[in-house]
Enzyme design. Structure first.
Site, PDB file in Angstrom:
ATOM      1  N   ASP A 332       0.819  -1.225   0.000  1.00 50.03           N
ATOM      2  CA  ASP A 332       0.000   0.000   0.000  1.00 50.03           C
ATOM      3  C   ASP A 332       0.848   1.268   0.000  1.00 50.03           C
ATOM      4  OD1 ASP A 332      -2.280  -1.509  -0.050  1.00 50.03           O
ATOM      5  OD2 ASP A 332      -2.576  -1.464   2.116  1.00 50.03           O
ATOM      6  N   LYS A 359      -5.974  -2.465  -6.998  1.00 52.57           N
ATOM      7  CA  LYS A 359      -6.323  -1.886  -5.693  1.00 52.57           C
ATOM      8  C   LYS A 359      -7.563  -1.006  -5.858  1.00 52.57           C
ATOM      9  CE  LYS A 359      -3.156  -3.924  -3.388  1.00 52.57           C
ATOM     10  NZ  LYS A 359      -3.557  -4.982  -2.452  1.00 52.57           N
ATOM     11  N   ARG A 363      -3.391   1.678  -9.464  1.00 54.33           N
ATOM     12  CA  ARG A 363      -2.453   2.624  -8.839  1.00 54.33           C
ATOM     13  C   ARG A 363      -1.192   2.841  -9.674  1.00 54.33           C
ATOM     14  NH1 ARG A 363      -3.392   0.953  -2.499  1.00 54.33           N
ATOM     15  NH2 ARG A 363      -5.301   2.164  -2.273  1.00 54.33           N
TER      16      ARG A 363
HETATM   17  C1  S3P Z   1      -5.065  -5.833   3.277  1.00 55.23           C
HETATM   18  C2  S3P Z   1      -4.203  -6.513   2.474  1.00 55.23           C
HETATM   19  C3  S3P Z   1      -3.591  -5.934   1.283  1.00 55.23           C
HETATM   20  C4  S3P Z   1      -3.696  -4.421   1.272  1.00 55.23           C
HETATM   21  C5  S3P Z   1      -5.047  -3.929   1.663  1.00 55.23           C
HETATM   22  C6  S3P Z   1      -5.417  -4.426   3.043  1.00 55.23           C
HETATM   23  C7  S3P Z   1      -5.640  -6.534   4.437  1.00 55.23           C
HETATM   24  O1  S3P Z   1      -4.221  -6.419   0.130  1.00 55.23           O
HETATM   25  O2  S3P Z   1      -3.356  -3.932  -0.008  1.00 55.23           O
HETATM   26  O3  S3P Z   1      -5.084  -2.526   1.650  1.00 55.23           O
HETATM   27  O4  S3P Z   1      -6.205  -5.883   5.327  1.00 55.23           O
HETATM   28  O5  S3P Z   1      -5.534  -7.748   4.476  1.00 55.23           O
HETATM   29  P1  S3P Z   1      -3.934  -7.901  -0.449  1.00 55.23           P
HETATM   30  O6  S3P Z   1      -4.664  -8.891   0.332  1.00 55.23           O
HETATM   31  O7  S3P Z   1      -4.422  -7.862  -1.849  1.00 55.23           O
HETATM   32  O8  S3P Z   1      -2.471  -8.101  -0.308  1.00 55.23           O
END
Ligand code: S3P
Length: 450
Positions: A332, A359, A363
């Site tokens: 992120d 995302k 992004r």
């Molecule tokens: C998150 C995991 C990440 C992150 C997201 C929040 C989480 O995504 O980018 O903002 O809370 O488990 P991914 O599961 O796609 O890695």
């Protein structure tokens, strides 16, 4: 700062950023605390629960399933000094105690709500749950949870097999040995949560390290969960007991101030009580390799998570290469490297980060379009971006578009402070997803900002 109808001008900082800001609670941990509390045996009091659009989507979705939550404010039985912002109490329903839903579960903009909840819903005796989200969430891939959950026997349907809305018909669940094709904490978490309701163990292997908050919290709640390298194994549970907990500050929110303080000369800031879970600290490691002056002080542990104060001072930066091995630990925060890279000597190359395209917005495309508009020499690659640094940020009349993405909006704001001519951020209101008071805190650190 000036502007209207969602557009705000962020003027160049008159001096370095200075002072102390308490960043909001961790979003990922807040979601998990609400969900795991909901399937615990008793009420759970969560101190410093994040009050932002994404985590409120989780609370509302749980309410539709009969899980009550209430905010406790004032001193009550808690020392006011300990928790000035109140406590969220979640009435645990036990593992399989969710009610027939009163309607649709609206995940809003929140991928974590949409992807983790099916792992719990699939074990709720025979009810049928529909989950939907906003336009952005409806475009994000859900097959990454739908396919492995189906392999576990879960009756889950998705639009065109891969998009929201999702329908989960609860029933029997069996184990799986699953190698995730992408490093995703959300997928890992959905499968581990489903493993609680399964007839046999669930094994999930991640291709590279991604955040482990679910594993830590499930272990704290008494689940039989074990980590062997990149593989996590969870055995079926009969009950969970999550103790009251305090959520640390969100490193992903702190990241904007960290990078701003690194690149704006004369800065020195302190960010107290930020989560420094090693599965999340990739940005700090990358920035330190670039020459950043970041000191981790007063480390302690809260609710199974490492926490510390961060002290950041401005310093000269050099370009860096960040690849797939670290991108999962900084996913992120990677867009922020475009700004750090603009101020660094040489090239900054981010690769192994194709996940950035799926995302809250694409992004990579949004970053490259916006940063180019404000005078940064940046180009997109299939799995990241390259910044030719050393020239800082010009800014000017072009608008930096948030594309409805909170993290792009906050990046535009700090780019404005670090720029020579200021940056207008269009669609700034999207910050409400994770950091509703971001502009207030930024103003606090920038002191002279209007
Ligand atoms: C998150 C995991 C990440 C992150 C997201 C929040 C989480 O995504 O980018 O903002 O809370 O488990 P991914 O599961 O796609 O890695």
């Amino acid at each position: 700062m000036a502007g209207g109808s969602g557009s705000i001008l962020f003027e160049p900082a008159k001096a370095g950023l200075r002072g102390t800001v308490i960043v909001p609670a961790d979003k990922s941990i807040s979601h998990r605390a609400a969900m795991i509390a909901a399937i615990s045996d008793r009420p759970v009091r969560i101190k410093n629960f994040l009050q932002a659009a994404d985590t409120l989507s989780t609370l509302h979705a749980l309410q539709v399933c009969g899980v009550e939550s209430r905010e406790e404010t004032g001193a009550g039985s808690i020392a006011a000094s300990e928790q000035p912002d109140g406590v969220m109490v979640i009435e645990g329903m036990g593992l399989r105690g969710f009610h027939r839903p009163k309607g649709m579960l609206d995940a809003g903009n929140s991928g974590t709500t949409m992807r983790l909840l099916p792992g719990i819903l699939c074990g709720q005796d025979h009810h049928s749950y529909k989950l939907d989200g906003d336009l952005s969430l409806r475009l994000r891939p859900m097959d990454r949870i739908v396919n492995p959950l189906r392999s576990m026997g879960v009756d889950i349907k998705a639009s065109q097999g891969r998009f929201a809305p999702l329908v989960v018909n609860a029933g029997k669940v069996h184990g799986i040995d699953y190698e995730m094709p992408v490093a995703s904490a959300q997928v890992k978490s959905a499968l581990l949560l489903a493993g609680l309701f399964s007839e046999s163990p669930v094994r999930v292997t991640e291709p590279s390290v991604c955040r482990d908050h679910t594993e830590r919290m499930l272990a704290a709640a008494g689940a039989d969960i074990e980590k062997k390298g990149l593989t996590t194994i969870i055995k079926p549970a009969s009950r969970l007991q999550l103790d009251d907990l305090t959520i640390p500050g969100d490193l992903s929110s702190a990241a904007f101030f960290i990078v701003a303080a690194c690149v704006i000369p004369g800065s020195e800031i302190i960010l107290p009580d930020v989560g420094i879970n090693p599965t999340r600290t990739g940005l700090i490691d990358i920035l330190k390799e670039m020459g950043a002056d970041i000191i981790i002080e007063n480390a302690y542990e809260a609710g199974g998570e490492p926490v510390a104060d961060l002290r950041v001072r401005s310093s000269a930066l050099r370009g860096v290469k960040a690849g797939a091995d670290i991108s999962g630990r900084a996913i992120d925060e990677l867009p922020l490297l475009a700004l750090a890279g603009a101020f660094a000597e040489g090239d900054t190359v981010v690769s192994g980060a194709a996940e950035l395209k799926v995302k809250e917005s694409d992004r990579i495309a949004g970053l490259v379009e916006n940063m180019s508009l404000i005078g940064v020499d940046i180009k997109a690659t299939p799995d990241g971006f390259i910044v030719h640094g050393g020239n800082g940020v010009e800014g000017g009349i072009s608008r930096f578009k948030s594309f409805g993405d909170h993290r792009l909006a906050m990046l535009g704001a700090i780019a404005g402070l670090a720029s020579r001519s200021g940056v207008v951020v269009q669609g700034f209101e999207s910050v409400s997803v994770s950091y509703p008071l971001f502009a207030v805190d930024l103003r606090l650190l920038a002191g002279g900002l209007q």
